[in-house]
Design a protein around this motif. Sequence first.
Motif, PDB file in Angstrom:
ATOM      1  N   GLY A   1      -2.660  -5.739   8.139  1.00 43.48           N
ATOM      2  CA  GLY A   1      -1.724  -6.518   7.760  1.00 43.48           C
ATOM      3  C   GLY A   1      -0.559  -5.884   6.601  1.00 43.48           C
ATOM      4  O   GLY A   1      -0.725  -4.475   6.465  1.00 43.48           O
ATOM      5  N   GLU A   2      -0.328  -6.741   5.117  1.00 43.25           N
ATOM      6  CA  GLU A   2       0.321  -6.455   4.199  1.00 43.25           C
ATOM      7  C   GLU A   2       0.342  -5.670   2.909  1.00 43.25           C
ATOM      8  O   GLU A   2      -0.922  -6.398   2.469  1.00 43.25           O
ATOM      9  N   LEU A   3       0.134  -4.297   2.639  1.00 41.85           N
ATOM     10  CA  LEU A   3      -0.104  -4.153   1.800  1.00 41.85           C
ATOM     11  C   LEU A   3       1.382  -2.890   0.733  1.00 41.85           C
ATOM     12  O   LEU A   3       2.589  -3.270   1.030  1.00 41.85           O
ATOM     13  N   GLU A   4       1.133  -3.028  -1.088  1.00 43.00           N
ATOM     14  CA  GLU A   4       2.628  -2.240  -1.222  1.00 43.00           C
ATOM     15  C   GLU A   4       1.840  -1.387  -1.253  1.00 43.00           C
ATOM     16  O   GLU A   4       0.802  -0.762  -2.359  1.00 43.00           O
TER      17      GLU A   4
ATOM     18  N   SER B   1      -9.155   6.507   9.803  1.00 43.35           N
ATOM     19  CA  SER B   1      -7.756   6.613   9.368  1.00 43.35           C
ATOM     20  C   SER B   1      -7.043   5.157   8.328  1.00 43.35           C
ATOM     21  O   SER B   1      -8.180   4.385   9.020  1.00 43.35           O
ATOM     22  N   LEU B   2      -5.632   5.601   7.644  1.00 39.67           N
ATOM     23  CA  LEU B   2      -4.918   4.150   7.703  1.00 39.67           C
ATOM     24  C   LEU B   2      -3.444   4.774   7.893  1.00 39.67           C
ATOM     25  O   LEU B   2      -3.039   6.057   7.795  1.00 39.67           O
ATOM     26  N   ARG B   3      -3.051   4.026   8.736  1.00 40.80           N
ATOM     27  CA  ARG B   3      -1.830   3.761   9.041  1.00 40.80           C
ATOM     28  C   ARG B   3      -0.509   3.175   8.081  1.00 40.80           C
ATOM     29  O   ARG B   3      -0.746   2.088   8.079  1.00 40.80           O
ATOM     30  N   LEU B   4       0.402   3.104   8.355  1.00 37.81           N
ATOM     31  CA  LEU B   4       1.276   2.992   6.514  1.00 37.81           C
ATOM     32  C   LEU B   4       2.555   2.832   8.045  1.00 37.81           C
ATOM     33  O   LEU B   4       3.546   3.620   7.924  1.00 37.81           O
ATOM     34  N   PHE B   5       2.864   2.256   7.857  1.00 41.50           N
ATOM     35  CA  PHE B   5       4.396   2.043   9.112  1.00 41.50           C
ATOM     36  C   PHE B   5       5.407   1.087   7.984  1.00 41.50           C
ATOM     37  O   PHE B   5       5.233  -0.219   7.346  1.00 41.50           O
ATOM     38  N   SER B   6       6.560   1.246   8.305  1.00 36.76           N
ATOM     39  CA  SER B   6       7.336   0.723   6.886  1.00 36.76           C
ATOM     40  C   SER B   6       8.484  -0.087   7.806  1.00 36.76           C
ATOM     41  O   SER B   6       8.624   0.078   8.724  1.00 36.76           O
ATOM     42  N   GLY B   7       8.400  -1.443   7.314  1.00 34.07           N
ATOM     43  CA  GLY B   7       9.703  -2.400   7.913  1.00 34.07           C
ATOM     44  C   GLY B   7       9.301  -2.661   9.317  1.00 34.07           C
ATOM     45  O   GLY B   7       8.345  -2.701   9.785  1.00 34.07           O
ATOM     46  N   THR B   8      10.204  -2.414  10.352  1.00 30.24           N
ATOM     47  CA  THR B   8      10.467  -2.539  11.640  1.00 30.24           C
ATOM     48  C   THR B   8       9.907  -1.505  12.465  1.00 30.24           C
ATOM     49  O   THR B   8       9.716  -1.455  13.442  1.00 30.24           O
TER      50      THR B   8
ATOM     51  N   LYS C   1       4.848  -2.565   3.065  1.00 33.76           N
ATOM     52  CA  LYS C   1       4.479  -1.749   3.970  1.00 33.76           C
ATOM     53  C   LYS C   1       3.679  -2.281   5.195  1.00 33.76           C
ATOM     54  O   LYS C   1       2.518  -3.127   4.522  1.00 33.76           O
ATOM     55  N   ARG C   2       3.290  -2.057   6.155  1.00 33.92           N
ATOM     56  CA  ARG C   2       2.010  -3.071   7.291  1.00 33.92           C
ATOM     57  C   ARG C   2       1.028  -1.660   7.437  1.00 33.92           C
ATOM     58  O   ARG C   2       1.500  -0.667   7.462  1.00 33.92           O
ATOM     59  N   GLY C   3       0.247  -1.948   7.056  1.00 37.87           N
ATOM     60  CA  GLY C   3      -0.582  -1.383   6.960  1.00 37.87           C
ATOM     61  C   GLY C   3      -2.051  -1.836   8.377  1.00 37.87           C
ATOM     62  O   GLY C   3      -2.604  -2.792   8.874  1.00 37.87           O
ATOM     63  N   VAL C   4      -2.167  -0.333   8.845  1.00 35.55           N
ATOM     64  CA  VAL C   4      -3.455  -0.150   9.688  1.00 35.55           C
ATOM     65  C   VAL C   4      -4.665   0.327   9.583  1.00 35.55           C
ATOM     66  O   VAL C   4      -4.276   2.013   9.685  1.00 35.55           O
TER      67      VAL C   4
ATOM     68  N   CYS D   1      -2.470  -4.767  -3.522  1.00 37.37           N
ATOM     69  CA  CYS D   1      -2.942  -5.659  -2.730  1.00 37.37           C
ATOM     70  C   CYS D   1      -2.838  -7.173  -3.139  1.00 37.37           C
ATOM     71  O   CYS D   1      -3.182  -6.773  -4.483  1.00 37.37           O
ATOM     72  N   THR D   2      -2.780  -8.486  -2.394  1.00 36.99           N
ATOM     73  CA  THR D   2      -3.044  -9.792  -3.011  1.00 36.99           C
ATOM     74  C   THR D   2      -4.757  -9.931  -2.817  1.00 36.99           C
ATOM     75  O   THR D   2      -5.430  -8.762  -1.883  1.00 36.99           O
ATOM     76  N   GLY D   3      -5.545 -10.196  -3.907  1.00 38.56           N
ATOM     77  CA  GLY D   3      -6.929  -9.991  -3.927  1.00 38.56           C
ATOM     78  C   GLY D   3      -7.778 -10.404  -2.687  1.00 38.56           C
ATOM     79  O   GLY D   3      -8.488  -9.805  -2.569  1.00 38.56           O
ATOM     80  N   GLU D   4      -7.224 -11.914  -2.035  1.00 35.89           N
ATOM     81  CA  GLU D   4      -7.603 -12.226  -0.732  1.00 35.89           C
ATOM     82  C   GLU D   4      -8.027 -11.047   0.849  1.00 35.89           C
ATOM     83  O   GLU D   4      -8.488 -11.517   1.871  1.00 35.89           O
ATOM     84  N   SER D   5      -6.487 -10.280   0.678  1.00 33.88           N
ATOM     85  CA  SER D   5      -6.244  -9.785   1.682  1.00 33.88           C
ATOM     86  C   SER D   5      -7.501  -7.597   1.503  1.00 33.88           C
ATOM     87  O   SER D   5      -7.825  -7.910   2.857  1.00 33.88           O
TER      88      SER D   5
END
Length: 146
Positions: free
Chosen positions: A16-19, A40-47, A32-35, A88-92
């Motif tokens: 999902g999304e985090l900043e 690990s934690l992978r961070l994707f920028s944009g598309t 960022k789109r986080g996985v 991140c948003t509190g609910e995420s």
Amino acid sequence: MASKLMMNPGEILLEGELEKRSDSLFQLWKKKRGVLTDDSLRLFSGTSERAKELRFHSILKVDCVEHTRKYVYFTIVTTDFKEIDFRCTGESCWNASITLALIDYQNRRALEGFRRHLEPGTNPRGRVKQDPRSPADAPGDAAALR
């Protein structure tokens, strides 16, 4: 989070999304789109399909810094003491999910080390133990009976 027995290696635990706060002078928050996987934690920028990866072997801890009405702010501290700020948003629940996955990873590594330590015929460094007695001194050996 699912039990380790039920998960496949590399299985996605959370996506999902985090900043992430940038390292630039203005320290802007970038989406960022986080996985999150079991290692690990992978961070994707944009598309972009290229990801920056934070592997758990290089993460020391996750510090929760602040809760506000909208965001949870947290910091990942690496083994070389670099701090990377996220929100991140509190609910995420990104901070809690990363913390639990990191603890699970560290526990698995500790168990693997402990099992290697307990393997028959090995010492704590994993080398084969040598019998201090020479073959000629072994009980029941013809040379020892002379």
